[in-house]
Design an enzyme around this catalytic site. Structure first.
Site, PDB file in Angstrom:
ATOM      1  N   CYS A  15       0.842  -1.198   0.000  1.00 21.33           N
ATOM      2  CA  CYS A  15       0.000   0.000   0.000  1.00 21.33           C
ATOM      3  C   CYS A  15       0.871   1.241   0.000  1.00 21.33           C
ATOM      4  O   CYS A  15       2.107   1.150   0.059  1.00 21.33           O
ATOM      5  CB  CYS A  15      -0.934  -0.001   1.212  1.00 21.33           C
ATOM      6  SG  CYS A  15      -0.042   0.073   2.774  1.00 21.33           S
ATOM      7  N   CYS A  18       3.668   1.732   2.565  1.00 23.66           N
ATOM      8  CA  CYS A  18       4.969   1.093   2.307  1.00 23.66           C
ATOM      9  C   CYS A  18       5.880   2.045   1.533  1.00 23.66           C
ATOM     10  O   CYS A  18       7.056   2.243   1.875  1.00 23.66           O
ATOM     11  CB  CYS A  18       4.781  -0.199   1.503  1.00 23.66           C
ATOM     12  SG  CYS A  18       3.790  -1.451   2.326  1.00 23.66           S
ATOM     13  N   CYS A  82      43.296 -21.082 -15.354  1.00 22.11           N
ATOM     14  CA  CYS A  82      43.611 -21.427 -13.962  1.00 22.11           C
ATOM     15  C   CYS A  82      42.722 -20.620 -13.031  1.00 22.11           C
ATOM     16  O   CYS A  82      41.916 -19.794 -13.469  1.00 22.11           O
ATOM     17  CB  CYS A  82      45.090 -21.173 -13.652  1.00 22.11           C
ATOM     18  SG  CYS A  82      45.535 -19.423 -13.716  1.00 22.11           S
ATOM     19  N   CYS A  85      42.345 -16.840 -13.312  1.00 19.58           N
ATOM     20  CA  CYS A  85      41.418 -16.325 -14.339  1.00 19.58           C
ATOM     21  C   CYS A  85      40.012 -16.170 -13.768  1.00 19.58           C
ATOM     22  O   CYS A  85      39.388 -15.111 -13.891  1.00 19.58           O
ATOM     23  CB  CYS A  85      41.372 -17.263 -15.540  1.00 19.58           C
ATOM     24  SG  CYS A  85      42.936 -17.497 -16.386  1.00 19.58           S
ATOM     25  N   ASP A 497      11.027 -33.444  12.262  1.00 18.95           N
ATOM     26  CA  ASP A 497       9.576 -33.277  12.398  1.00 18.95           C
ATOM     27  C   ASP A 497       8.954 -34.678  12.416  1.00 18.95           C
ATOM     28  O   ASP A 497       9.461 -35.585  11.759  1.00 18.95           O
ATOM     29  CB  ASP A 497       9.051 -32.462  11.216  1.00 18.95           C
ATOM     30  CG  ASP A 497       7.542 -32.359  11.228  1.00 18.95           C
ATOM     31  OD1 ASP A 497       7.001 -31.923  12.254  1.00 18.95           O
ATOM     32  OD2 ASP A 497       6.916 -32.724  10.217  1.00 18.95           O
ATOM     33  N   ASP A 692       8.720 -31.520   6.268  1.00 19.81           N
ATOM     34  CA  ASP A 692       8.066 -31.671   4.963  1.00 19.81           C
ATOM     35  C   ASP A 692       6.897 -30.731   4.748  1.00 19.81           C
ATOM     36  O   ASP A 692       6.362 -30.654   3.655  1.00 19.81           O
ATOM     37  CB  ASP A 692       7.561 -33.111   4.792  1.00 19.81           C
ATOM     38  CG  ASP A 692       6.337 -33.391   5.643  1.00 19.81           C
ATOM     39  OD1 ASP A 692       6.269 -32.865   6.778  1.00 19.81           O
ATOM     40  OD2 ASP A 692       5.438 -34.111   5.180  1.00 19.81           O
ATOM     41  N   ASP A 696       6.918 -26.133   8.591  1.00 18.24           N
ATOM     42  CA  ASP A 696       8.331 -26.397   8.886  1.00 18.24           C
ATOM     43  C   ASP A 696       9.257 -25.372   8.228  1.00 18.24           C
ATOM     44  O   ASP A 696      10.444 -25.315   8.547  1.00 18.24           O
ATOM     45  CB  ASP A 696       8.735 -27.798   8.392  1.00 18.24           C
ATOM     46  CG  ASP A 696       7.970 -28.909   9.106  1.00 18.24           C
ATOM     47  OD1 ASP A 696       7.746 -28.767  10.314  1.00 18.24           O
ATOM     48  OD2 ASP A 696       7.599 -29.886   8.447  1.00 18.24           O
TER      49      ASP A 696
END
Length: 797
Positions: A15, A18, A82, A85, A497, A692, A696
């Site tokens: 809005c 912000c 190398c 570089c 978990d 999962d 989490d």
């Protein structure tokens, strides 16, 4: 005061408040003026770069809780020889305004650039790399890239063969300088200085031309790399020999001291090392090739009622596809009709085929075993699960582990120091050790320059990271970056978990006691109308037992208690003690059995027909087959294992006891999981969080290493640093073990790379190392480092 104006894309504004907040905070900074356009999501920033940098302004915006829009481009970069570089390109790009981060991978010859498109363009980045003396382009498709790499290897091989053919006669002349008679004929042509000049010139300037080009570009950019060492060292031997050859014009009797064989053999040996290094480096990306080979090449699409074979690239979202027995599933989608078992081992690692029927989700690249399926394409191209896995592996192989920064820093300052040492050694030998002996002083300085090439140092880390992440992908362990592969070795605490991680996340019937025969079909039929997970478990049990279905005449769900239904004229109740008590069904004599089930962490339910108790059923979220073994393996590695869950303490303790976990955090709210992680970290633990679900995600992000179960939600996988494909918990100890073995391999590589240099330089400085031997040792060091990294492909996890 010089003012600069830029436009920044701002994300996260909701809005006008912000936009006002960003303006208010930034405009307080001296010499900064900001106007934020909420509709365009852009900020016009005028600032004094001598007072404040653009990066600091971006950091202020991010501290306020908003983001600065960035884009990412992956580049193919050629011409690097190398670590000096890749380090130079990185430093130059990271100094460019508008570039947030630039990472260059020497082994993969790639670059990953994150930039602000309103300040800098991809063309600006490509031009900058071009000015540094390298070639860069946006990443091509894999087939084009593979073809170019094959052409490059063929060209290198052709040049190497020519170099060997031209260098062998020069190498043969070294026999004439032996202090003893070797008994081999020495053609006078081979000893002719002009003949040697002709052979050596082709090797020096045609075959060795790229070294001069690379050295010039490096020096022009006020830097130094391997090309500088090779060009300086071989040029010293070549031009001194030319000078000696010219002397024979005025004095045909003069016996010149020639070192053409030194320069030619050095270049040849370096090319041999580079050729084998390129071949070996190609093997580090075999994991990607294996994953690509899993893809189906064609699909059978049904359009206008006709079957049509099309390329996998032509499949569109919404297409109806036909998959016959023995064919691979082309893309991700949902089964429309048919029944079959699908071998998903190549994606999930699970060896047992999974039964699929209408409504089930299928994964592209998995194998249809027996039945014919019709499916709807839902994820195609880069959206498929396999494409996601490939992208994660590619990103990980292109990233840098923190330990590589040290190697890059050493390489960046190494070459100038070596040139200085070679110069000091030349002066010492020419004026002090063996006064006036120019050939000896040259040999010593050339040997120092060649033995000190930092090729092996630059390859030490990225090759191991590429092989390690590839090995992980083959095992179903996807590291999102080299930093996570390095970080996993330090884990000493794993927080698991419960639901969907330790357990299957899906309730199953574990025990069923029939008190009266003949009424089980009534109970299962009644539960078919319920959407509750416990009811689904009972219905699934009925399917497995092939129990016939009976028509349900009426159904009523009683929240928190159970269900009431009329099946075949009989009143069926399924639910808790409270439900039975309210409906005056006697169950008290079975209380001990109910309590026994509940003490094991199971949910006990009662079933009655027409007011008579007919069965007791226990349902539980059962433990995965891999959980106990995985937890034992973690404990054996000296890692503390904890379980965290929102479930009640009794259920949590029962599950923990079953799998061998001693410490449990139960009844934890989703928002408090991250706090538990922080508490363990405050105790000095390096924590891996394994989960999962969406709830989490905060804990996964807070942990030192977040591990997401690959069968979980996209949010969890996005927040994690490591994805465990298929949900097999044995992947956790394997991931940690792989990290430890990869880091051990990197340390071995760094030790040997530094050992060659640090041991070789003083040996060369004391005049105990012939230049050609130094060249062979340098070539061997690079090949040995890559070969050692490839050993990771054979480790057992």
């Amino acid at each position: 005061m010089s003012q600069k104006k830029v436009n920044l894309g701002i994300t996260g504004m909701t809005c006008s408040a912000c936009a006002t907040r960003i303006e208010k905070v930034l405009n307080k900074i001296e010499h900064v003026n900001v106007n934020v356009n909420l509709a365009m999501e852009k900020a016009s920033v005028t600032f004094d770069p001598e007072t404040i940098s653009l990066q600091e302004i971006e950091q202020r915006i991010e501290k306020l809780g908003y983001g600065v829009a960035k884009e990412k481009v992956d580049l193919d970069i050629s011409g690097m020889t190398c670590a000096a570089c890749s380090t130079r390109i990185e430093k130059s790009l990271n100094r460019m305004e508008g570039i947030s981060s630039a990472t260059v991978n020497l082994t993969g010859e790639t670059g990953s650039i994150e930039y602000n498109p309103s300040i800098v363009s991809v063309d600006d980045v490509l031009n900058k790399i071009q000015k540094l003396g390298y070639h860069a382009s946006t990443q091509q498709d894999r087939e084009t890239k593979k073809t170019k790499k094959e052409e490059e290897i063929t060209a290198k091989k052709r040049k190497l063969v020519l170099s060997i053919v031209l260098s062998l006669p020069l190498l043969y002349t070294m026999l004439a300088h032996m202090p003893w008679d070797v008994g081999l004929p020495m053609p006078s042509l081979f000893m002719n200085p002009w003949f040697q000049l002709l052979l050596a010139s082709v090797v020096q300037f045609y075959i060795g031309g790229p070294f001069y080009v690379g050295a010039y570009r490096a020096l022009r950019n006020k830097s130094a790399n391997m090309d500088v060492l090779v060009a300086v060292g071989t040029s010293a031997a070549f031009f001194y020999s030319v000078f000696e050859t010219i002397k024979t014009i005025s004095n045909p009797e003069y016996m010149p001291q020639l070192y053409f064989e030194t320069s030619a053999v050095l270049i040849t040996l370096i090319l041999v090392g580079k050729y084998f290094e390129t071949l070996a480096k190609g093997r580090t990306t075999e994991a990607i090739s294996k994953l690509l080979n899993l893809q189906a090449k064609e699909a059978t699409v049904i359009r206008a009622g006709q079957e049509e074979k099309i390329s996998i690239d032509e499949v569109k979202v919404g297409d109806t596809l036909l998959i016959k027995p023995g064919e691979k599933i082309p893309v991700d989608g949902t089964v429309l009709s048919g029944n079959s078992s699908i071998d998903e081992s190549m994606i999930t690692g699970e060896a047992i085929p999974v039964e699929k029927a209408e409504g089930d989700f299928v994964i592209g690249a998995t194998l249809n075993k027996n039945g014919t399926l019709r499916m709807k394409a839902e994820k195609v191209g880069r959206e498929t699960a396999l494409a996601g896995i490939i992208k994660i592996v590619e990103d990980a192989q292109g990233s840098k582990a923190p330990i590589q920064r040290m190697a890059d820093y050493i390489s960046g300052i190494f070459v100038p120091i070596v040139v200085g040492i070679a110069l000091l050694a030349f002066i010492a030998w020419y004026f002090l050790v063996d006064p006036g002996n120019l050939p000896q002083a040259l040999e010593v300085s050339i040997a120092i320059l060649v033995i000190a090439c930092p090729c092996a140092l630059g390859l030490a880390t990225p090759t191991s990271i590429m092989v390690g992440t590839g090995k992980g992908a083959e095992q179903g362990i996807l590291f999102k970056g080299g930093e996570y592969l390095e970080g996993a070795q330090r884990i000493d605490a794993v927080l698991l978990d419960k639901t969907g991680t330790v357990t299957k996340g899906k309730p199953e019937v574990t025990d069923l006691t029939e008190l009266k025969d003949g009424f089980l079909p009534h109970v299962i039929s009644a539960e078919k109308s319920s959407e509750h997970p416990l009811a689904e478990a009972i219905v699934e049990y009925g399917k497995k037992q092939n129990i016939p279905s009976i028509e349900t005449e009426s159904f009523h769900a009683i929240p928190g208690h159970g269900i009431e239904a009329v099946v075949n004229g009989k009143t069926v109740l399924v639910g808790t003690r409270k439900l039975m008590k309210e409906k005056a069904v006697e169950y008290q004599e079975h209380e001990s059995l109910l309590e026994a089930y509940e003490n094991e962490g199971k949910t006990a339910m009662l079933g009655s027909v027409d007011g008579e108790l007919i069965l007791i059923v226990a349902v539980a979220d059962t433990v995965k087959e891999t959980s106990k073994n995985a937890i034992n393996s973690l404990t054996d590695q000296g890692i503390d294992v904890y379980m965290i869950t929102g479930d009640n303490k009794r259920t949590a303790l029962a599950i923990a006891h079953e799998v061998g976990i001693k410490e449990v955090f139960a009844e934890v709210l989703p928002e408090d999981k991250a706090r538990i992680v922080k508490e363990l970290q405050d105790k000095g633990k390096t924590v891996a969080m394994v989960g999962d679900g969406i709830n989490d995600a905060p804990a996964l992000a807070t942990a030192n290493i977040g591990m997401a179960i690959g069968t979980g939600t996209d949010v969890a996988i996005e927040a994690a640093d490591v994805t465990l494909v298929g949900g097999n918990l044995n992947h956790i100890p394997k991931a940690i073990e792989l990290s430890r073995k990869t880091m051990r391999n990197i340390r071995q590589n760094l030790f040997w790379a530094l050992f060659y240099n640090t041991a070789g330089i003083p040996i060369a400085a004391f005049g105990l190392l012939e230049p050609w031997v130094a060249g062979a040792a340098m070539a061997f060091s690079s090949v040995s480092v890559v070969t050692n990294a490839l050993r990771l492909k054979r480790i057992n996890l």
